[in-house]
Every structure is written in structure tokens, then in C-alpha cells.
Design a protein around this motif. Structure first.
Motif, PDB file in Angstrom:
ATOM      1  N   GLY A   1       6.434  38.180  39.252  1.00  0.00           N
ATOM      2  CA  GLY A   1       7.458  37.072  38.244  1.00  0.00           C
ATOM      3  C   GLY A   1       7.601  37.413  36.932  1.00  0.00           C
ATOM      4  N   GLU A   2       8.057  36.839  36.077  1.00  0.00           N
ATOM      5  CA  GLU A   2       8.489  37.192  34.768  1.00  0.00           C
ATOM      6  C   GLU A   2       8.253  36.249  33.525  1.00  0.00           C
ATOM      7  OE1 GLU A   2      12.101  39.279  35.260  1.00  0.00           O
ATOM      8  OE2 GLU A   2      13.357  37.430  35.001  1.00  0.00           O
ATOM      9  N   ARG A   3       8.153  34.870  34.247  1.00  0.00           N
ATOM     10  CA  ARG A   3       8.008  33.934  33.065  1.00  0.00           C
ATOM     11  C   ARG A   3       7.315  32.897  33.588  1.00  0.00           C
ATOM     12  NH1 ARG A   3      12.786  30.198  33.858  1.00  0.00           N
ATOM     13  NH2 ARG A   3      13.639  30.696  35.990  1.00  0.00           N
ATOM     14  N   TRP A   4       6.765  32.079  32.927  1.00  0.00           N
ATOM     15  CA  TRP A   4       6.048  30.677  33.052  1.00  0.00           C
ATOM     16  C   TRP A   4       7.234  29.825  33.544  1.00  0.00           C
ATOM     17  CZ3 TRP A   4       1.480  31.803  33.876  1.00  0.00           C
ATOM     18  CH2 TRP A   4       0.752  32.525  32.814  1.00  0.00           C
ATOM     19  N   ILE A   5       6.948  28.655  34.529  1.00  0.00           N
ATOM     20  CA  ILE A   5       7.921  28.079  34.954  1.00  0.00           C
ATOM     21  C   ILE A   5       7.955  26.494  34.624  1.00  0.00           C
ATOM     22  CG2 ILE A   5       8.448  29.460  36.888  1.00  0.00           C
ATOM     23  CD1 ILE A   5       7.248  27.399  38.748  1.00  0.00           C
ATOM     24  N   THR A   6       9.119  25.712  34.675  1.00  0.00           N
ATOM     25  CA  THR A   6       8.815  24.296  34.671  1.00  0.00           C
ATOM     26  C   THR A   6       9.125  23.463  35.886  1.00  0.00           C
ATOM     27  OG1 THR A   6      11.102  24.082  34.111  1.00  0.00           O
ATOM     28  CG2 THR A   6       9.587  24.335  32.264  1.00  0.00           C
ATOM     29  N   SER A   7       9.682  24.173  36.974  1.00  0.00           N
ATOM     30  CA  SER A   7       9.948  23.278  38.126  1.00  0.00           C
ATOM     31  C   SER A   7       9.758  24.588  39.404  1.00  0.00           C
ATOM     32  CB  SER A   7      11.438  22.886  38.144  1.00  0.00           C
ATOM     33  OG  SER A   7      11.761  22.372  39.319  1.00  0.00           O
ATOM     34  N   VAL A   8       9.617  23.950  40.343  1.00  0.00           N
ATOM     35  CA  VAL A   8       9.801  24.801  41.742  1.00  0.00           C
ATOM     36  C   VAL A   8      11.156  25.338  41.852  1.00  0.00           C
ATOM     37  CG1 VAL A   8      10.176  23.026  43.265  1.00  0.00           C
ATOM     38  CG2 VAL A   8       9.182  25.224  44.113  1.00  0.00           C
ATOM     39  N   PHE A   9      12.077  24.626  41.252  1.00  0.00           N
ATOM     40  CA  PHE A   9      13.684  25.011  41.397  1.00  0.00           C
ATOM     41  C   PHE A   9      13.779  26.222  40.755  1.00  0.00           C
ATOM     42  CE2 PHE A   9      17.930  25.277  39.961  1.00  0.00           C
ATOM     43  CZ  PHE A   9      18.738  24.726  41.072  1.00  0.00           C
ATOM     44  N   ASP A  10      12.836  26.801  39.514  1.00  0.00           N
ATOM     45  CA  ASP A  10      13.135  27.979  38.988  1.00  0.00           C
ATOM     46  C   ASP A  10      12.879  29.059  39.855  1.00  0.00           C
ATOM     47  OD1 ASP A  10      13.673  26.307  36.688  1.00  0.00           O
ATOM     48  OD2 ASP A  10      11.547  26.763  35.850  1.00  0.00           O
ATOM     49  N   LEU A  11      11.830  28.846  40.712  1.00  0.00           N
ATOM     50  CA  LEU A  11      11.425  30.219  41.711  1.00  0.00           C
ATOM     51  C   LEU A  11      12.701  30.407  42.703  1.00  0.00           C
ATOM     52  CD1 LEU A  11       7.707  29.471  42.055  1.00  0.00           C
ATOM     53  CD2 LEU A  11       8.925  31.149  40.609  1.00  0.00           C
ATOM     54  N   PHE A  12      13.126  29.245  43.302  1.00  0.00           N
ATOM     55  CA  PHE A  12      14.063  29.410  44.411  1.00  0.00           C
ATOM     56  C   PHE A  12      15.518  29.783  43.679  1.00  0.00           C
ATOM     57  CE2 PHE A  12      11.345  26.551  46.909  1.00  0.00           C
ATOM     58  CZ  PHE A  12      11.210  27.311  48.039  1.00  0.00           C
ATOM     59  N   GLU A  13      15.695  29.393  42.539  1.00  0.00           N
ATOM     60  CA  GLU A  13      16.916  29.977  41.787  1.00  0.00           C
ATOM     61  C   GLU A  13      16.579  31.429  41.590  1.00  0.00           C
ATOM     62  OE1 GLU A  13      19.598  28.516  38.104  1.00  0.00           O
ATOM     63  OE2 GLU A  13      17.184  28.563  37.697  1.00  0.00           O
ATOM     64  N   GLU A  14      15.630  31.895  41.281  1.00  0.00           N
ATOM     65  CA  GLU A  14      15.466  33.296  40.939  1.00  0.00           C
ATOM     66  C   GLU A  14      15.476  34.068  42.144  1.00  0.00           C
ATOM     67  OE1 GLU A  14      12.058  33.559  37.312  1.00  0.00           O
ATOM     68  OE2 GLU A  14      11.388  33.735  39.246  1.00  0.00           O
ATOM     69  N   ASN A  15      15.114  33.494  43.188  1.00  0.00           N
ATOM     70  CA  ASN A  15      15.217  34.037  44.680  1.00  0.00           C
ATOM     71  C   ASN A  15      16.695  34.466  45.087  1.00  0.00           C
ATOM     72  OD1 ASN A  15      12.506  33.682  45.126  1.00  0.00           O
ATOM     73  ND2 ASN A  15      12.750  32.468  47.169  1.00  0.00           N
ATOM     74  N   THR A  16      17.785  33.624  44.614  1.00  0.00           N
ATOM     75  CA  THR A  16      18.832  33.855  45.227  1.00  0.00           C
ATOM     76  C   THR A  16      19.737  34.596  43.886  1.00  0.00           C
ATOM     77  OG1 THR A  16      19.625  31.613  44.088  1.00  0.00           O
ATOM     78  CG2 THR A  16      19.170  31.722  46.138  1.00  0.00           C
ATOM     79  N   ARG A  17      19.073  34.508  42.845  1.00  0.00           N
ATOM     80  CA  ARG A  17      19.960  35.266  41.651  1.00  0.00           C
ATOM     81  C   ARG A  17      19.571  36.814  41.870  1.00  0.00           C
ATOM     82  NH1 ARG A  17      17.701  33.761  35.942  1.00  0.00           N
ATOM     83  NH2 ARG A  17      18.657  31.691  36.775  1.00  0.00           N
ATOM     84  N   TYR A  18      18.152  37.310  42.297  1.00  0.00           N
ATOM     85  CA  TYR A  18      17.728  38.516  41.849  1.00  0.00           C
ATOM     86  C   TYR A  18      17.572  39.335  43.394  1.00  0.00           C
ATOM     87  CZ  TYR A  18      16.310  37.105  37.404  1.00  0.00           C
ATOM     88  OH  TYR A  18      16.194  36.653  35.961  1.00  0.00           O
ATOM     89  N   PHE A  19      17.585  38.621  44.580  1.00  0.00           N
ATOM     90  CA  PHE A  19      17.405  39.132  45.722  1.00  0.00           C
ATOM     91  C   PHE A  19      18.385  39.011  46.746  1.00  0.00           C
ATOM     92  CE2 PHE A  19      13.472  38.055  43.620  1.00  0.00           C
ATOM     93  CZ  PHE A  19      12.803  39.307  43.400  1.00  0.00           C
ATOM     94  N   PRO A  20      18.993  39.905  47.301  1.00  0.00           N
ATOM     95  CA  PRO A  20      20.025  39.807  48.312  1.00  0.00           C
ATOM     96  C   PRO A  20      19.203  39.291  49.811  1.00  0.00           C
ATOM     97  CG  PRO A  20      19.802  42.037  47.774  1.00  0.00           C
ATOM     98  CD  PRO A  20      19.016  41.368  46.698  1.00  0.00           C
ATOM     99  N   ALA A  21      19.990  38.478  50.682  1.00  0.00           N
ATOM    100  CA  ALA A  21      18.974  38.340  51.788  1.00  0.00           C
ATOM    101  C   ALA A  21      18.856  39.609  52.678  1.00  0.00           C
ATOM    102  CB  ALA A  21      20.107  37.491  52.668  1.00  0.00           C
ATOM    103  N   LEU A  22      17.938  39.832  53.171  1.00  0.00           N
ATOM    104  CA  LEU A  22      17.352  40.996  54.040  1.00  0.00           C
ATOM    105  C   LEU A  22      17.674  40.531  55.512  1.00  0.00           C
ATOM    106  CD1 LEU A  22      14.068  42.653  52.712  1.00  0.00           C
ATOM    107  CD2 LEU A  22      16.239  43.382  52.807  1.00  0.00           C
ATOM    108  N   LEU A  23      17.549  39.481  56.102  1.00  0.00           N
ATOM    109  CA  LEU A  23      17.362  39.363  57.158  1.00  0.00           C
ATOM    110  C   LEU A  23      18.788  38.431  57.731  1.00  0.00           C
ATOM    111  CD1 LEU A  23      13.718  38.432  57.972  1.00  0.00           C
ATOM    112  CD2 LEU A  23      14.836  40.734  58.589  1.00  0.00           C
ATOM    113  N   PRO A  24      19.718  38.913  58.691  1.00  0.00           N
ATOM    114  CA  PRO A  24      20.809  38.050  58.799  1.00  0.00           C
ATOM    115  C   PRO A  24      20.632  37.221  60.129  1.00  0.00           C
ATOM    116  CG  PRO A  24      20.953  40.284  59.747  1.00  0.00           C
ATOM    117  CD  PRO A  24      19.457  40.312  58.982  1.00  0.00           C
TER     118      PRO A  24
END
Length: 462
Positions: free
Chosen positions: A231-254
Motif C-alpha cells: 500500500g502507500e498510505r494509512w486509510i480512513t475506510s475500507v472504501f479507500d482500498l476498494f477504490e484503489e483497486n479499481t483506480r490502480y489495477f486493471p481486471a486480470l480475470l475476465p
């Protein structure tokens, strides 16, 4: 859903997953997990990435309830039953961070378990990279290799501790888990050898980070995030992590399901969110957020993935007690640890601990740079005691499990240090090749693992 749904968290549950290796009579990897799984005939067991891997999922239970007392016995019973079936097929099950006898010839696409998803994952990662993978790990005997598949990841076998938390508390518990990753790894290091090379005390950390990297060199230099990620920062909510998932990582399994989550929600139901969970499963955070639906109620879990498997069931459960107690205290502090410690310091602690185990020096607020064993004994163990009390763990059980952690820290003998010293002793006394020394050490390790005595009590030598 985070704002409106009734998440289940009033009675926090814990869960446990353990990945294991299959070995033959010599101590070498045995590529027969499908046969062994069929012989075990227990739905708690599943295959893993490589044909020499298996995994067991222990049913969840309330933390502090009567079920936690039976956890150690239950895991041991499962393991002994499964090992009995493996022996009928000429094998043994062993809990160890990296199987020391693995050779490069054991790692190839033909080593993948017969599960279509593993093949798809392999193909998608290398399609994303567009080039071979280069794995470089330093240490006393540095190693460099090229590979065109993800099977080196199969060398990494871990323990995963799950903790169910409320949406409101998720950020604090995730931050706390991140902050203690370094001390956890220093205490539990168990992966010093890979392909015959002596590398880090917990080589698994570096190997896992490199073996599933979808980024070619060009994207690394551009700052694209790795899929195995602290990771790269402390978070305030679980939403932060799922938001990072979609922002930074393209889907691998179609792969997509038929469910329309919004339609289910509008109808008063709870969606499974299968695509969110599938995508999240291809972002390999050391502490991963988990969303799941059980009996119609959604819940959130922190999945702590940083520790290697083994050496014994007692060691694994003691590591869990240390984690659950410590994370509770840090998550509920009035002045949170992460307001006094940079995120980069927590990440650096993880890599220092992976390299040097209990010989590492870690940073801790209020103490500065401190030997990891001293940090555990002076600061963290007392907190873990208090945390287990808050969870309602029986005092006798608490003292026994945290006593194992204390003696490991005092003696300095982890699974990794025992492996290194035993291989040194075998090589010095018999003059055999490195691979034969690793075989002898692995066979002795397996014997001692099934004795049940914690690793700090193990005699050196094979």
C-alpha cells in the motif's frame, strides 16, 4: 452499502487458512496434490497454485469464545488425518514458508495445479507484462533467475488470519495490522532457502512481490503500482482500498456473474458482489480487505497474509494470538499509532524483518530504532496480553500461547534460524551437497513439526 446496510460484526469471528507443501520420502516436492486431495476427501481442503501445494480452511469461530480453545487441537487433527492419507500415496505434508528442496526444474507451467483459473491467471499476468519475469533476491547467496510463468509464486506458502470487523472500525484495524507487519515477520520468519540459495530470513516476501508482478520495466519506472502491494498510505475506510483497486489495477480475470448488484439492493437483498471480490483477489495486499455474505448478512474482514506457514501448529496458533491481541490494542488506542509513524516506516520495517528476522532493527514511535526482539518483549507482548483479555480469551490459554512468542523472542530461534543452523551443521559434519543437506534438514523439520513442540525448543542438527 457501507452507509446503509446492516453489516454483521456484533460477535467478531476469526478464521484461519494454512497452505502446505507435499514432499516425498527424500524430502523433495511431490507433485500429487489432486491425488492427495481425493484421498483426504474433506471439503476443508483444497488445491493451491502448484501441484505440490494444498490448503486447509478452518471454519470461523468467535474470538474469545469456547471455539478458540479447540482451534489448536482441531488444526492438528486435520493435519494428522490428511498426512495419514498422504503417506498412503508416498508423501508427507509439511508447513514451511518455502520448501527448501525445491529446484528450478520443479518450477514450470506443467507444475500448475489442474484448475483452469490458475492457467488463466498465468496467461493474463504474462499478457499484461509482455516479457519474461526477472527475479532477483540478495542475501548471503544472491539469486537471479528468469521465468516465463508464475509458478515461482507456488513456492510461497503462508498462513492467513482473518478478523471480522465493523465498517466503522475497519480503517483502524487495517492500519494497525499494517503497522505490526514488521514485528510479525521478524518473529515468524521461516523461509531462508530458495532453489538451493540461502537468501533472506523470510525470502517469501521478496519472492511473492516479484513473482506476480504484471509490470514490465517501463511501467515500473512510470510509477505503476505492483499487484503484490503493501500500500502507500494509512486509510480512513475500507472504501479507500476498494477504490484503489479499481483506480490502480486493471481486471486480470475476465469472469462475470449474472447478478445485478444494484437491482438486488433495490429489491431489499444483499448482493454477492462477485466481480468486486474476484478482482480484489488478484490484488495481493499483505493485509487484504474481504467482503462476504453469510446467511444473508454482509460482513467485512481483514485478512492478514504476511506470515509463512509453520513450523508447528502451536507456533501458528501462538502467532495468531499475538496478532489478534496486539491489533485490538493498537486499533483502539486513543492516539493511534499511525498518527505517530509514517506509512513508509511500516513498510520499511516489513522488509527489514524479512531480510534479518529477529536480528533486524525496526522503527517504533517512542523507541526509535530498536532490535526487533527487544521491541516484542518490552512493548508489544504486554499489549498482546491486554488485547487477548479484552477479547475474553482464557488467561491460561493466553499465557501459554504468548509464552511461546516470548521464548522465541528470548532464544532468537525461529524456523528460519533453525533451518540455517541445521543445514550448516549437516554440511560441516558430513560434507554432503547442499541439496542433500536441504533434504536431510527438511525430513528432520517434518519429524519435529509433527512432534508438536514449538520451534524454539528444537535441537539443531539432522
Amino acid at each position: 452499502m457501507l452507509g446503509e446496510s446492516q453489516f454483521e460484526f456484533e460477535r467478531p469471528h476469526i478464521g484461519l487458512e494454512v497452505e502446505l507443501n507435499l514432499i516425498d520420502a527424500f524430502g523433495d516436492p511431490l507433485m500429487r496434490n489432486a491425488d492427495v486431495l481425493k484421498a483426504i476427501a474433506d471439503p476443508a481442503w483444497a488445491t493451491e497454485l502448484g501441484q505440490f501445494n494444498l490448503e486447509i480452511n478452518i471454519p470461523p469461530r468467535e474470538l474469545g469464545g469456547a471455539g478458540t480453545g479447540a482451534l489448536e487441537t482441531e488444526v492438528r487433527d486435520h493435519l494428522e488425518h490428511a498426512d495419514g492419507r498422504a503417506q498412503e500415496l508416498g508423501g508427507h505434508l509439511v508447513m514451511i514458508g518455502i520448501l527448501p528442496t525445491l529446484r528450478r526444474s520443479d518450477i514450470g507451467e506443467e507444475t500448475l495445479s489442474a484448475n483452469g483459473r490458475y492457467k488463466m491467471l498465468n496467461d493474463q499476468i504474462f499478457a499484461a507484462r509482455g516479457e519474461e519475469l526477472n527475479i532477483e533476491i540478495d542475501g548471503p547467496e544472491p539469486m537471479c533467475m528468469h521465468t516465463d510463468n508464475i509458478t515461482p509464486e507456488a513456492a510461497c506458502t503462508s498462513v492467513q488470519f482473518h478478523l471480522q470487523v465493523s465498517p466503522e472500525e475497519f480503517g483502524a484495524y487495517w492500519n494497525a495490522a499494517q503497522a505490526i507487519a514488521g514485528p510479525q515477520v521478524a518473529l515468524a520468519a521461516n523461509s531462508p532457502f530458495l532453489f538451493g540459495h540461502r537468501l533472506h530470513q523470510e525470502t517469501r516476501i521478496s519472492l511473492f512481490e516479484q513473482s506476480t508482478d504484471t509490470r514490465p520495466e517501463e511501467l515500473k519506472t512510470q510509477g505503476v503500482r505492483p499487484r503484490v502491494w503493501f500500500g502507500e498510505r494509512w486509510i480512513t475506510s475500507v472504501f479507500d482500498l476498494f477504490e484503489e483497486n479499481t483506480r490502480y489495477f486493471p481486471a486480470l480475470l475476465p469472469l462475470c456473474e449474472d447478478e445485478d448488484p444494484l437491482a438486488v439492493l433495490d429489491a431489499g437483498g444483499i448482493p454477492e458482489l462477485a466481480e468486486l471480490s474476484l478482482h480484489n483477489g488478484t490484488v495481493y495486499r499483505w493485509n487484504r480487505p474481504i467482503y462476504a455474505v453469510v446467511k444473508g448478512r454482509p460482513h467485512l474482514r481483514v485478512e492478514n497474509r504476511v506470515l509463512p506457514a509453520g513450523p508447528t501448529v502451536a507456533d501458528v496458533v501462538a502467532n495468531g494470538a499475538f496478532y489478534y491481541g496486539l491489533v485490538r490494542m493498537l486499533a483502539e488506542e486513543e492516539r493511534p499509532l499511525w498518527t505517530r509513524m509514517s506509512f513508509q516506516s511500516a513498510e520499511e520495517n516489513l522488509h527489514r524483518a524479512a531480510r534479518d528476522g529477529l536480528d533486524s532493527t525496526l522503527y517504533w514511535p517512542g523507541l526509535g530504532e530498536v532490535p526487533s526482539a527487544e521491541l516484542v518483549l518490552r512493548r508489544l507482548l504486554p499489549l498482546a496480553h491486554q488485547g487477548l483479555d479484552l477479547w475474553g480469551v482464557d488467561p491460561a490459554r493466553r499465557d501459554r500461547l504468548l509464552g511461546i512468542i516470548e521464548r522465541r523472542a528470548v532464544s532468537g530461534q525461529t524456523g528460519a534460524s533453525w533451518q540455517i543452523q541445521t543445514v550448516d551443521a549437516v554440511e560441516a559434519s558430513s560434507g554432503v551437497s547442499r541439496h542433500e543437506a536441504l533434504r536431510r534438514m527438511t525430513r528432520r523439520y517434518t519429524e519435529l513439526m509433527y512432534s508438536g513442540d514449538p520451534v524454539h525448543t528444537w535441537p539443531i542438527g539432522a
